[in-house]
Design a protein around this motif. Structure first.
Motif, short mmCIF file in Angstrom:
data_model
loop_
_atom_site.label_atom_id
_atom_site.label_comp_id
_atom_site.label_asym_id
_atom_site.label_seq_id
_atom_site.Cartn_x
_atom_site.Cartn_y
_atom_site.Cartn_z
N GLY A 118 0.79 -1.22 0.00
CA GLY A 118 0.00 0.00 0.00
C GLY A 118 0.83 1.27 0.00
O GLY A 118 0.49 2.26 -0.66
N ASP A 119 1.94 1.24 0.74
CA ASP A 119 2.76 2.44 0.85
C ASP A 119 4.25 2.16 0.68
O ASP A 119 5.09 3.00 0.98
CB ASP A 119 2.52 3.12 2.20
N ASN A 120 4.58 0.98 0.20
CA ASN A 120 5.97 0.58 -0.04
C ASN A 120 6.83 0.58 1.21
O ASN A 120 8.06 0.68 1.12
CB ASN A 120 6.62 1.48 -1.10
N LYS A 121 6.21 0.44 2.37
CA LYS A 121 6.99 0.37 3.61
C LYS A 121 7.86 -0.88 3.56
O LYS A 121 7.38 -1.96 3.24
CB LYS A 121 6.07 0.32 4.83
N THR A 122 9.14 -0.71 3.86
CA THR A 122 10.11 -1.80 3.74
C THR A 122 10.87 -1.96 5.05
O THR A 122 11.30 -0.98 5.65
CB THR A 122 11.10 -1.50 2.61
N ILE A 123 11.03 -3.19 5.47
CA ILE A 123 11.84 -3.53 6.63
C ILE A 123 12.81 -4.61 6.19
O ILE A 123 12.38 -5.63 5.65
CB ILE A 123 10.98 -4.03 7.81
N ILE A 124 14.09 -4.37 6.39
CA ILE A 124 15.12 -5.29 5.92
C ILE A 124 16.03 -5.67 7.08
O ILE A 124 16.46 -4.80 7.85
CB ILE A 124 15.98 -4.65 4.80
N ARG A 125 16.33 -6.94 7.16
CA ARG A 125 17.27 -7.40 8.17
C ARG A 125 18.66 -6.82 7.87
O ARG A 125 19.11 -6.83 6.72
CB ARG A 125 17.33 -8.93 8.15
N ASP A 126 19.33 -6.34 8.91
CA ASP A 126 20.62 -5.69 8.70
C ASP A 126 21.62 -6.58 7.99
O ASP A 126 22.38 -6.13 7.12
CB ASP A 126 21.21 -5.23 10.04
N SER A 127 21.63 -7.86 8.35
CA SER A 127 22.66 -8.75 7.81
C SER A 127 22.48 -9.06 6.33
O SER A 127 23.37 -9.65 5.70
CB SER A 127 22.70 -10.05 8.61
N VAL A 128 21.34 -8.69 5.75
CA VAL A 128 21.13 -8.98 4.33
C VAL A 128 21.05 -7.71 3.48
O VAL A 128 20.93 -7.80 2.25
CB VAL A 128 19.85 -9.82 4.09
N LYS A 129 21.12 -6.57 4.13
CA LYS A 129 21.13 -5.32 3.35
C LYS A 129 22.31 -5.35 2.39
O LYS A 129 23.37 -5.84 2.71
CB LYS A 129 21.25 -4.12 4.30
N GLU A 130 22.14 -4.77 1.24
CA GLU A 130 23.16 -4.74 0.18
C GLU A 130 23.32 -6.09 -0.51
O GLU A 130 24.04 -6.18 -1.51
CB GLU A 130 24.54 -4.28 0.71
N GLN B 11 15.71 -11.81 -4.37
CA GLN B 11 16.98 -12.02 -5.04
C GLN B 11 18.09 -11.96 -4.01
O GLN B 11 18.25 -10.94 -3.33
CB GLN B 11 17.20 -10.96 -6.12
N MET B 12 18.82 -13.05 -3.89
CA MET B 12 19.87 -13.15 -2.88
C MET B 12 21.21 -13.28 -3.57
O MET B 12 21.39 -14.14 -4.44
CB MET B 12 19.62 -14.36 -1.97
N SER B 13 22.16 -12.47 -3.18
CA SER B 13 23.49 -12.53 -3.75
C SER B 13 24.53 -12.53 -2.64
O SER B 13 24.20 -12.28 -1.48
CB SER B 13 23.72 -11.37 -4.71
N SER B 14 25.75 -12.82 -3.01
CA SER B 14 26.85 -12.90 -2.03
C SER B 14 26.45 -13.76 -0.83
O SER B 14 26.65 -13.38 0.32
CB SER B 14 27.25 -11.49 -1.57
#
Length: 121
Positions: free
Chosen positions: A52-64, A80-83
């Protein structure tokens, strides 16, 4: 109903794309979460997105390293998971919650069966 796919055995540093196909509902006004659970560990949040509002929560260890995308025409979302690292090894689930506001797995009420990701040389 949610159905995950795309899990596999991959070497460290490799990439995978997980898919989650939804049926019976559309993503509008829903939050979709990707979670993972390794043996002996609690289920933990990886990535949550509210359409609805593109609110995103990302685990720190997978950022980037991990990115989220969706294809509304296919009613599917992707991770999509890399590295990839050995510590990313887990059973990965997608889940849905109508207008979910957190990335706490206890708040999600529709779950897929999971897809196994193993990162090992």
């Amino acid at each position: 109903q949610l159905v995950e796919s795309g899990g596999d055995l991959v070497q460290p540093g490799g990439s995978l794309r997980l898919s989650c196909a939804a049926s019976g509902f559309t993503f509008d006004d829903y939050a979709i979460g990707w979670f993972r659970q390794a043996p002996g560990n609690e289920r933990e949040p990886v990535f949550c997105f509210r359409f609805g509002d593109n609110k995103t929560i990302i685990r720190d260890s997978v950022k980037e390293r991990f990115t989220f995308s969706s294809d509304k025409a296919k009613n599917a979302v992707y991770l999509q998971m890399s590295s990839l690292k050995p510590e990313d090894t887990a059973l990965y689930y997608c889940a849905a919650k109508f207008w979910g506001s957190t990335c706490d797995p206890r708040d999600f009420d529709s779950w897929g069966q999971g897809t196994q990701v193993t990162v090992s040389s």
